[in-house]
Design an enzyme around this catalytic site. Structure first.
Site, PDB file in Angstrom:
ATOM      1  N   ASP A  13      52.267  38.316  10.682  1.00  0.00           N
ATOM      2  CA  ASP A  13      50.537  38.235  11.708  1.00  0.00           C
ATOM      3  C   ASP A  13      49.921  38.260  12.927  1.00  0.00           C
ATOM      4  OD1 ASP A  13      50.335  36.726   9.099  1.00  0.00           O
ATOM      5  OD2 ASP A  13      50.743  35.023   9.776  1.00  0.00           O
ATOM      6  N   GLU A  14      50.517  39.791  13.447  1.00  0.00           N
ATOM      7  CA  GLU A  14      50.157  40.142  14.482  1.00  0.00           C
ATOM      8  C   GLU A  14      48.558  41.095  14.726  1.00  0.00           C
ATOM      9  OE1 GLU A  14      53.321  40.552  13.156  1.00  0.00           O
ATOM     10  OE2 GLU A  14      54.832  40.012  14.335  1.00  0.00           O
ATOM     11  N   LYS A  16      48.803  43.462  11.849  1.00  0.00           N
ATOM     12  CA  LYS A  16      49.125  44.592  11.610  1.00  0.00           C
ATOM     13  C   LYS A  16      48.431  45.683  10.966  1.00  0.00           C
ATOM     14  CE  LYS A  16      52.595  43.150   9.287  1.00  0.00           C
ATOM     15  NZ  LYS A  16      52.500  41.180  10.079  1.00  0.00           N
ATOM     16  N   LYS A  18      44.889  45.224  10.525  1.00  0.00           N
ATOM     17  CA  LYS A  18      43.964  45.843  11.385  1.00  0.00           C
ATOM     18  C   LYS A  18      44.446  46.711  12.066  1.00  0.00           C
ATOM     19  CE  LYS A  18      41.040  46.157  15.275  1.00  0.00           C
ATOM     20  NZ  LYS A  18      40.517  46.010  16.559  1.00  0.00           N
ATOM     21  N   GLY A  40      50.105  38.605   3.918  1.00  0.00           N
ATOM     22  CA  GLY A  40      48.782  38.777   4.176  1.00  0.00           C
ATOM     23  C   GLY A  40      48.060  39.682   4.990  1.00  0.00           C
ATOM     24  N   HIS A  41      47.763  40.462   4.741  1.00  0.00           N
ATOM     25  CA  HIS A  41      47.351  41.663   6.005  1.00  0.00           C
ATOM     26  C   HIS A  41      45.559  41.844   5.710  1.00  0.00           C
ATOM     27  CE1 HIS A  41      51.201  43.981   6.103  1.00  0.00           C
ATOM     28  NE2 HIS A  41      51.753  42.750   6.440  1.00  0.00           N
ATOM     29  N   THR A  42      45.016  41.354   7.000  1.00  0.00           N
ATOM     30  CA  THR A  42      43.213  41.276   6.981  1.00  0.00           C
ATOM     31  C   THR A  42      43.084  42.319   7.416  1.00  0.00           C
ATOM     32  OG1 THR A  42      43.382  39.062   6.763  1.00  0.00           O
ATOM     33  CG2 THR A  42      41.656  39.809   7.605  1.00  0.00           C
ATOM     34  N   GLN A 223      55.842  41.952   7.610  1.00  0.00           N
ATOM     35  CA  GLN A 223      56.441  40.174   8.306  1.00  0.00           C
ATOM     36  C   GLN A 223      56.958  40.629  10.225  1.00  0.00           C
ATOM     37  OE1 GLN A 223      57.623  40.636   5.164  1.00  0.00           O
ATOM     38  NE2 GLN A 223      56.192  39.193   4.236  1.00  0.00           N
ATOM     39  N   THR A 238      62.832  35.494   6.456  1.00  0.00           N
ATOM     40  CA  THR A 238      62.384  36.132   4.529  1.00  0.00           C
ATOM     41  C   THR A 238      64.163  36.811   4.191  1.00  0.00           C
ATOM     42  OG1 THR A 238      60.034  37.304   3.272  1.00  0.00           O
ATOM     43  CG2 THR A 238      60.817  38.436   5.729  1.00  0.00           C
ATOM     44  N   GLY A 301      47.036  30.015   3.763  1.00  0.00           N
ATOM     45  CA  GLY A 301      45.538  29.205   4.962  1.00  0.00           C
ATOM     46  C   GLY A 301      46.458  28.255   4.981  1.00  0.00           C
ATOM     47  N   PRO A 303      47.674  25.797   8.529  1.00  0.00           N
ATOM     48  CA  PRO A 303      47.788  26.337  10.135  1.00  0.00           C
ATOM     49  C   PRO A 303      48.308  26.774  11.076  1.00  0.00           C
ATOM     50  CG  PRO A 303      47.493  23.867   9.474  1.00  0.00           C
ATOM     51  CD  PRO A 303      47.377  25.304   7.851  1.00  0.00           C
ATOM     52  N   ARG A 304      48.386  28.081  11.353  1.00  0.00           N
ATOM     53  CA  ARG A 304      50.166  28.979  11.747  1.00  0.00           C
ATOM     54  C   ARG A 304      50.340  27.998  13.311  1.00  0.00           C
ATOM     55  NH1 ARG A 304      46.888  34.717  11.532  1.00  0.00           N
ATOM     56  NH2 ARG A 304      47.044  34.578   8.945  1.00  0.00           N
ATOM     57  N   GLY A 412      39.206  42.517  18.559  1.00  0.00           N
ATOM     58  CA  GLY A 412      38.560  41.612  17.250  1.00  0.00           C
ATOM     59  C   GLY A 412      38.490  42.376  17.007  1.00  0.00           C
TER      60      GLY A 412
HETATM   61  P1  GDP Z   1      48.845  40.881   9.869  1.00  0.00           P
HETATM   62  O1  GDP Z   1      49.803  40.104   8.517  1.00  0.00           O
HETATM   63  O2  GDP Z   1      50.053  41.340  10.566  1.00  0.00           O
HETATM   64  O3  GDP Z   1      48.359  41.933   9.181  1.00  0.00           O
HETATM   65  O4  GDP Z   1      47.633  40.216  10.880  1.00  0.00           O
HETATM   66  P2  GDP Z   1      46.958  39.137   9.617  1.00  0.00           P
HETATM   67  O5  GDP Z   1      46.268  39.849   9.029  1.00  0.00           O
HETATM   68  O6  GDP Z   1      47.692  38.060   8.330  1.00  0.00           O
HETATM   69  O7  GDP Z   1      46.005  38.127  10.822  1.00  0.00           O
HETATM   70  C1  GDP Z   1      45.865  38.839  12.096  1.00  0.00           C
HETATM   71  C2  GDP Z   1      44.658  38.152  12.126  1.00  0.00           C
HETATM   72  O8  GDP Z   1      43.441  38.177  13.413  1.00  0.00           O
HETATM   73  C3  GDP Z   1      43.108  38.301  10.782  1.00  0.00           C
HETATM   74  O9  GDP Z   1      42.225  37.026  10.125  1.00  0.00           O
HETATM   75  C4  GDP Z   1      42.762  39.553  11.479  1.00  0.00           C
HETATM   76  O10 GDP Z   1      41.419  39.690  11.574  1.00  0.00           O
HETATM   77  C5  GDP Z   1      42.681  39.300  12.966  1.00  0.00           C
HETATM   78  N1  GDP Z   1      42.618  40.198  14.104  1.00  0.00           N
HETATM   79  C6  GDP Z   1      42.985  41.526  14.017  1.00  0.00           C
HETATM   80  N2  GDP Z   1      42.704  41.698  15.298  1.00  0.00           N
HETATM   81  C7  GDP Z   1      42.590  40.772  15.676  1.00  0.00           C
HETATM   82  C8  GDP Z   1      41.486  41.071  17.372  1.00  0.00           C
HETATM   83  O11 GDP Z   1      41.908  41.608  18.027  1.00  0.00           O
HETATM   84  N3  GDP Z   1      41.229  40.050  17.365  1.00  0.00           N
HETATM   85  C9  GDP Z   1      41.331  39.182  16.792  1.00  0.00           C
HETATM   86  N4  GDP Z   1      39.993  37.768  17.181  1.00  0.00           N
HETATM   87  N5  GDP Z   1      41.341  38.940  15.850  1.00  0.00           N
HETATM   88  C10 GDP Z   1      41.017  39.814  14.879  1.00  0.00           C
HETATM   89  P1  IMO Z   2      52.398  39.115   7.112  1.00  0.00           P
HETATM   90  O1  IMO Z   2      52.875  40.652   6.951  1.00  0.00           O
HETATM   91  C1  IMO Z   2      53.832  34.964   8.542  1.00  0.00           C
HETATM   92  C2  IMO Z   2      56.675  33.441   6.527  1.00  0.00           C
HETATM   93  C3  IMO Z   2      56.573  32.384   5.843  1.00  0.00           C
HETATM   94  C4  IMO Z   2      58.246  31.407   5.556  1.00  0.00           C
HETATM   95  C5  IMO Z   2      59.481  32.544   6.278  1.00  0.00           C
HETATM   96  C6  IMO Z   2      60.300  32.537   4.373  1.00  0.00           C
HETATM   97  O2  IMO Z   2      51.704  38.888   7.032  1.00  0.00           O
HETATM   98  O3  IMO Z   2      52.772  39.156   8.897  1.00  0.00           O
HETATM   99  P2  IMO Z   2      58.971  33.788   2.048  1.00  0.00           P
HETATM  100  O4  IMO Z   2      57.704  33.764   1.697  1.00  0.00           O
HETATM  101  O5  IMO Z   2      59.098  35.561   3.211  1.00  0.00           O
HETATM  102  O6  IMO Z   2      59.799  33.689   1.516  1.00  0.00           O
HETATM  103  O7  IMO Z   2      59.038  32.476   3.371  1.00  0.00           O
HETATM  104  O8  IMO Z   2      58.689  33.573   6.360  1.00  0.00           O
HETATM  105  N1  IMO Z   2      56.205  34.728   5.923  1.00  0.00           N
HETATM  106  C7  IMO Z   2      55.069  35.173   6.989  1.00  0.00           C
HETATM  107  N2  IMO Z   2      54.806  34.924   7.976  1.00  0.00           N
HETATM  108  N3  IMO Z   2      53.681  36.197   7.845  1.00  0.00           N
HETATM  109  C8  IMO Z   2      53.505  36.749   7.160  1.00  0.00           C
HETATM  110  O9  IMO Z   2      53.850  38.098   6.465  1.00  0.00           O
HETATM  111  C9  IMO Z   2      54.374  36.245   6.115  1.00  0.00           C
HETATM  112  N4  IMO Z   2      55.539  36.169   5.507  1.00  0.00           N
HETATM  113  C10 IMO Z   2      56.691  35.526   5.356  1.00  0.00           C
HETATM  114  O10 IMO Z   2      55.972  31.428   6.219  1.00  0.00           O
HETATM  115  O11 IMO Z   2      58.653  31.018   7.649  1.00  0.00           O
HETATM  116 MG    MG Z   3      49.339  38.689   7.631  1.00  0.00          MG
END
Ligand code: GDP
Ligand code: IMO
Ligand code: MG
Length: 422
Positions: A13-14, A16, A18, A40-42, A223, A238, A301, A303-304, A412
């Site tokens: 959830d870094e 990626k 975006k 979950g890639h947003t 991940q 994972t 959904g 909380p992280r 953002g």
């Molecule tokens: P991913 O799994 O690494 O692709 O990341 P996620 O989509 O799970 O979570 C990143 C969240 O941060 C998403 O809701 C993005 O829309 C949001 N996001 C990405 N870059 C930024 C940023 O620079 N600032 C803010 N405020 N939100 C961001």
């Molecule tokens: P993205 O690509 C954050 C975590 C789960 C759990 C562990 C194992 O969006 O960054 P799994 O269902 O893979 O067997 O769960 O890994 N996990 C993630 N945490 N971002 C993810 O993907 C994740 N995919 C799995 O929460 O701790």
């Molecule tokens: Mg994610």
């Protein structure tokens, strides 16, 4: 660019997706190479939010080809749902998506076993319950069903009978559960085949040809480093290689095809699910990061958990992946903190550790440094020079400490909230 890999450097959830969307503008082909719908890639464009679980995050660019590589574990129902959702928004997927015939399928019994195993173990991982662990286990046990198997009805029935008979016995004997009906599963898989058969190819060969044709390829990791099955905080990981090796085994490309490896790095750290997290802040600051950063799982959904930037995990990420640069995301979320903490390293029993340990069952204490924060909203900044002095100092501190270029800064969620640094 000819072949660039995007890797999460922390616990996922870094941001990626975006960055994938951002870099996709300069690519021809975007490839997901490991994991499954646990990701979950947003991507946010023009204020509209799209969340992808399986389809590569470059799909919003209408002229790009997207590939799901052999290293992915693919839930056919989830994929069809995602294709429908994207097409409903007027974005054509059709022949722009190729699926590896060697990717393994996630079937309903994998998802049930994911739940049952979690419930029955003492050290719960907090998985996403998407069937990831059970599907990769079947792959390793050689009872998995691959995407290409669905193209031959007789062979598919044979493969399913082999795997399912074993699963149904386990369900009855270990969990006192009713068996799965193979006819129902076959119907579901045939529905996937009827809709997607034209998209199933040998992606390994396709990608090698693309390299020869000098196409620009972007490899999308899911991940993050600390969730890697070999290099992460085992067992709280994972079931795939989220580090650079996964990009190779999950596509069939050679190490010599890769030009750049970009580590996507949040300006603080989050983790979802159980397991060690040395810089976690369970107090007010952590809650503030969660609220300001909207840190709730894109897949579940949940909380992280939130905490401070961790140099030790970043040194490890750089080393284990051979990162060539970083993209720093969510810097805007730190606006308003008077002091920003950064873990310079770890200690165990007063002794400084020189590396990220393979096991974290002992008590690890982060050694913090504190930097001055800034108050300004920086989401409209489009250059390094436009950032407040303390924000520049924070970026510089990371760059210098890790001795790595920071190529992009994200301030953002929208495509627009981004600027190039180096
Ligand atoms: P991913 O799994 O690494 O692709 O990341 P996620 O989509 O799970 O979570 C990143 C969240 O941060 C998403 O809701 C993005 O829309 C949001 N996001 C990405 N870059 C930024 C940023 O620079 N600032 C803010 N405020 N939100 C961001
Ligand atoms: P993205 O690509 C954050 C975590 C789960 C759990 C562990 C194992 O969006 O960054 P799994 O269902 O893979 O067997 O769960 O890994 N996990 C993630 N945490 N971002 C993810 O993907 C994740 N995919 C799995 O929460 O701790
Ligand atoms: Mg994610």
């Amino acid at each position: 660019m000819s072949c660039v890999v995007i890797i999460g450097t922390q616990w996922g959830d870094e941001g990626k997706a975006k960055m994938i969307d951002y870099f996709s503008a300069g690519a021809d082909i975007i490839v997901r190479y490991q994991g499954g719908a646990n990701a979950g890639h947003t991507v946010v464009t023009g204020g509209v939010k799209h969340v992808f679980h399986l389809i590569p995050s470059g799909i919003l660019h209408p002229d790009k080809v997207c590939v799901i590589g052999n290293g992915v574990v693919l839930d056919p129902e989830q994929l069809l749902e995602e294709v429908d959702a994207i097409e409903k928004q007027g974005i054509e997927v059709g022949s722009r998506l190729f699926i590896s015939d060697a990717a393994h399928l996630i079937l309903p019994y994998h998802k049930l076993f994911d739940e049952l195993v979690e419930e029955s173990r003492a050290d719960r991982i907090g998985t996403t319950k998407r069937g990831i662990g059970p599907a990769y286990s079947d792959k390793a046990l050689r009872i998995g069903i691959r995407v290409g198997d669905v193209l031959n009805d007789e062979y598919l029935a044979e493969r399913l009978a082999c795997g399912l008979s074993m699963k149904n016995r386990q369900l009855a004997q270990m969990y006192d559960r009713a068996p799965f009906d193979s006819a129902k599963i076959l119907d579901q898989v045939r529905n996937f085949r009827d809709r997607m058969k034209g998209n199933i190819i040998n992606t390994q060969y396709y990608l090698h040809r693309a390299v020869l044709q000098k196409k620009k390829i972007l490899l999308e990791g899911a991940q993050g480093v600390a969730l890697d099955i070999d290099h992460g905080t085992y067992p709280f990981v994972t079931s795939s290689n989220t580090t650079i090796g996964g990009a190779l085994t999950g596509t069939g490309l050679s190490p010599f095809n890769i030009d750049k490896i970009i580590g996507i790095t949040k300006a603080y750290v989050t983790r979802v699910g159980e397991g060690p997290f040395p810089t976690e802040d369970e107090g007010d600051d952590g809650a503030r990061l969660r609220e300001k950063g909207g840190e709730f799982g894109s897949t579940t959904g949940r909380p992280r958990r939130c905490g401070w930037f961790d140099m030790e995990i970043m040194r490890y990420s750089k080393r284990v992946n051979g990162l060539t640069s970083l993209a720093l995301t969510k810097l805007d979320v730190l606006s308003g903190f008077k002091k920003i903490k950064v873990a310079a390293g770890y200690e165990i029993d007063g002794r400084r550790l020189e590396y990220f340990p393979s096991s974290m069952h002992h008590r690890i204490r982060p050694v913090y440094e504190e930097l001055d924060g800034w108050d300004e909203d920086i989401s409209a900044c489009r250059s390094f020079e436009a950032l407040p002095l303390n924000a520049r100092s924070y970026v510089d501190y990371i760059r210098k400490t890790l001795d790595i270029p920071i190529s992009i800064v994200s301030v953002g969620p929208d495509r627009e909230n981004t600027f190039i640094l180096e």
